[in-house]
Design an enzyme around this catalytic site. Structure first.
Site, short mmCIF file in Angstrom:
data_model
loop_
_atom_site.label_atom_id
_atom_site.label_comp_id
_atom_site.label_asym_id
_atom_site.label_seq_id
_atom_site.Cartn_x
_atom_site.Cartn_y
_atom_site.Cartn_z
N ASP A 1 2.49 8.43 -30.59
CA ASP A 1 1.85 7.79 -32.29
C ASP A 1 2.47 9.98 -32.23
O ASP A 1 1.38 11.10 -32.28
CB ASP A 1 0.44 8.33 -31.98
CG ASP A 1 0.42 9.00 -30.69
OD1 ASP A 1 0.74 9.74 -29.92
OD2 ASP A 1 -1.05 9.59 -30.88
N THR B 1 2.05 6.74 -24.83
CA THR B 1 1.92 8.44 -25.07
C THR B 1 1.04 8.27 -26.17
O THR B 1 0.73 10.02 -27.01
CB THR B 1 2.84 9.42 -25.16
OG1 THR B 1 4.15 8.74 -26.07
CG2 THR B 1 4.14 9.30 -24.20
N ASN C 1 -10.53 17.18 -22.61
CA ASN C 1 -9.94 18.25 -24.77
C ASN C 1 -10.51 17.79 -25.44
O ASN C 1 -11.05 18.31 -26.21
CB ASN C 1 -8.24 18.26 -24.38
CG ASN C 1 -8.05 16.89 -24.33
OD1 ASN C 1 -8.61 16.08 -24.58
ND2 ASN C 1 -6.45 16.62 -24.85
N HIS D 1 2.40 18.18 -23.26
CA HIS D 1 1.62 16.44 -22.26
C HIS D 1 2.93 15.24 -21.99
O HIS D 1 3.39 15.32 -21.11
CB HIS D 1 0.14 15.80 -22.95
CG HIS D 1 -0.50 16.63 -23.49
ND1 HIS D 1 -1.31 17.06 -23.32
CD2 HIS D 1 -0.95 17.25 -24.76
CE1 HIS D 1 -2.49 18.15 -23.00
NE2 HIS D 1 -2.06 18.34 -24.73
N ASP D 2 3.48 14.67 -23.31
CA ASP D 2 3.34 13.67 -23.59
C ASP D 2 4.54 13.07 -22.30
O ASP D 2 5.41 12.64 -21.73
CB ASP D 2 3.81 13.17 -24.76
CG ASP D 2 2.55 12.53 -25.21
OD1 ASP D 2 1.80 12.44 -24.26
OD2 ASP D 2 2.32 12.29 -26.60
N GLU E 1 -10.52 12.45 -22.54
CA GLU E 1 -9.20 13.00 -22.68
C GLU E 1 -9.15 12.40 -24.39
O GLU E 1 -9.22 11.33 -24.29
CB GLU E 1 -8.10 12.86 -22.14
CG GLU E 1 -6.28 13.45 -21.98
CD GLU E 1 -5.81 11.61 -23.56
OE1 GLU E 1 -5.05 12.56 -24.41
OE2 GLU E 1 -6.32 10.59 -23.54
N PHE E 2 -7.83 13.04 -25.46
CA PHE E 2 -8.58 11.86 -26.56
C PHE E 2 -7.34 11.00 -26.77
O PHE E 2 -7.86 9.53 -27.29
CB PHE E 2 -6.99 13.39 -27.93
CG PHE E 2 -6.81 12.43 -28.72
CD1 PHE E 2 -7.70 12.65 -30.06
CD2 PHE E 2 -5.29 12.02 -29.00
CE1 PHE E 2 -7.48 12.12 -31.37
CE2 PHE E 2 -5.55 11.88 -30.11
CZ PHE E 2 -6.21 11.59 -31.31
N ASN E 3 -6.20 10.74 -26.10
CA ASN E 3 -5.47 9.69 -25.42
C ASN E 3 -6.57 7.80 -25.08
O ASN E 3 -6.80 6.86 -26.11
CB ASN E 3 -4.64 9.39 -25.06
CG ASN E 3 -2.94 9.99 -26.15
OD1 ASN E 3 -3.45 10.07 -26.49
ND2 ASN E 3 -1.80 10.02 -24.82
N ASN F 1 -2.28 10.55 -33.40
CA ASN F 1 -2.89 11.77 -33.62
C ASN F 1 -2.48 12.03 -35.90
O ASN F 1 -3.02 12.46 -35.87
CB ASN F 1 -0.74 12.70 -33.30
CG ASN F 1 -1.06 13.16 -32.12
OD1 ASN F 1 -1.93 12.69 -31.33
ND2 ASN F 1 -0.31 12.38 -30.89
N ASP G 1 3.93 16.68 -29.45
CA ASP G 1 4.47 16.10 -27.58
C ASP G 1 5.02 14.96 -27.70
O ASP G 1 5.76 14.85 -27.12
CB ASP G 1 3.23 16.56 -26.66
CG ASP G 1 1.85 15.48 -26.84
OD1 ASP G 1 1.81 15.49 -28.42
OD2 ASP G 1 1.20 15.81 -25.79
N ASP G 2 5.46 13.83 -28.06
CA ASP G 2 5.44 12.56 -27.90
C ASP G 2 6.88 12.92 -28.56
O ASP G 2 7.84 11.64 -28.36
CB ASP G 2 4.55 11.59 -29.36
CG ASP G 2 3.21 11.44 -29.19
OD1 ASP G 2 2.76 10.36 -28.38
OD2 ASP G 2 2.69 12.27 -29.30
C1 BDR Z 1 -2.82 13.82 -25.99
O1 BDR Z 1 -3.34 13.50 -27.16
C2 BDR Z 1 -2.43 13.57 -28.41
O2 BDR Z 1 -2.78 14.46 -29.40
C3 BDR Z 1 -1.13 14.31 -27.79
O3 BDR Z 1 0.34 13.94 -28.38
C4 BDR Z 1 -1.23 13.48 -26.01
O4 BDR Z 1 -0.99 12.27 -26.09
C5 BDR Z 1 -2.95 14.77 -25.45
O5 BDR Z 1 -4.63 15.14 -24.79
CA CA Z 2 0.85 11.25 -27.80
#
Ligand code: BDR
Ligand code: CA
Length: 320
Positions: free
Chosen positions: A16, A131, A165, A246-247, A171-173, A45, A20-21
């Site tokens: 997405d 990711t 986070n 991250h990714d 975590e977001f994903n 994202n 970082d992707d």
């Molecule tokens: C993940 O969330 C997204 O914002 C980043 O691309 C990463 O995959 C980190 O929590």
């Molecule tokens: Ca990502």
């Protein structure tokens, strides 16, 4: 088998982009240890049209041809969509100027493309590397359950053994589509969670950014501009001195499991908690039971991670 004699790892990157992707995509494209079979996108994202366009722009910057790109799910399985403009901006890839895409989208839905690719290749040869939210991967496993036995492994960026986070524990994903994450973690295939435990160590320090700038090619300058923007939002939104990238850690684990080291442990996803929704619950009370197929990355070799990224950018060069 001696890994050095084996061919490159065949992967599908489901992403997405996302700063970082985008770097994960460049790492996968530039690494001689990876054969990128397809790139699929999922809302996360930013909205699906935005992340899809971003992926295609990155493909142009990297001079990628011959790899199918397909759009997938535009929302989570059951919950309303949640985006991350505070980290990635309104476009999902704020900072650099993005070129118009020059390659055409594959007409298939990402879920169909993932299924086709897994079924077309030798059993045990394709690794899925998500990711973003796990929506496409969960849908693929539900739509064609035969892929669960045929995939080599799933190496995902998401979750954490400790902390979060997007909430204190999530975590977001994972938290934006926890039902999809639960399907993926419980499907029975080999899942490696490359989560915040390692990705919060994958900091793009000043030294790293300068090293990337010295490569002085269009893709490297693009990464430098991505890191400038990513650094400022991570400073403002989450108080990081340097942004955690991250990714690429998930791709790096596929390239060299010695760079991002994982340990077997049972992991499940919380889908019902009031305060703990999207938490990846890892059981470390005793050694993993026989037959456990989930692992968590816990150790990162920071220098070697950035060596891999720099090497990939040098190999990509200036596609022009
Ligand atoms: C993940 O969330 C997204 O914002 C980043 O691309 C990463 O995959 C980190 O929590
Ligand atoms: Ca990502």
């Amino acid at each position: 088998m001696d890994e050095t004699l084996a061919g490159p790892e065949k992967i599908v990157l489901d992403c997405d982009p996302g700063h970082d992707d985008a770097i994960a995509l460049l790492l996968a494209h530039g690494s001689p240890r990876i054969e990128l079979l397809a790139v699929t996108t999922v809302a996360g994202n930013q909205t699906l049209p935005k992340v899809m366009r971003n992926a295609l722009s990155v493909a142009r910057i990297a001079g990628m041809t011959g790899v199918p790109f397909a759009a997938g799910a535009d929302r989570p399985l059951v919950r309303p969509i949640r985006l991350a403009p505070s980290i990635h901006g309104e476009s999902g890839l704020d900072g650099p100027q993005l070129p118009e895409p020059s390659i055409r989208l594959d007409p298939r839905h990402a879920v169909d493309l993932i299924i086709d690719i897994v079924l077309e290749h030798e059993p045990g040869s394709v690794t899925l590397v998500p990711t973003g939210a796990l929506t496409n991967i969960a849908l693929a496993a539900r739509m064609e359950p035969r892929i669960v036995d045929r995939v080599k492994r799933v190496v995902l960026m998401g979750g954490a053994v400790q902390g979060g986070n997007w909430s204190p524990v999530a975590e977001f994903n994972i938290v934006i589509d926890p039902e999809a994450a639960a399907i993926v973690f419980e499907a029975g295939w080999d899942v490696t969670m490359v989560g915040l435990d390692v990705t919060h160590q994958a900091l793009a320090t000043q030294e790293v950014v300068e090293r990337i700038r010295r490569i002085d090619t269009a893709p490297a300058r693009f990464v430098g501009e991505l890191l400038d923007f990513f650094g400022s939002t991570y400073r403002d939104a989450q108080g990081f001195e340097h942004p955690p990238v991250h990714d690429p850690c998930a791709v790096a684990h596929v390239i060299d499991p010695g760079v991002v080291r994982a340990t077997r442990m049972p992991i499940v996803v919380e889908t019902a908690g009031v305060h703990t929704l999207g938490m990846t619950v890892a059981d470390r009370r005793r050694p993993a039971p026989v037959g456990c197929r989930t692992s968590a990355a816990l150790e990162l070799d920071h220098a070697r991670l950035w060596d891999l990224i720099v090497d990939a950018l040098e190999r990509i060069g200036d596609p022009g």
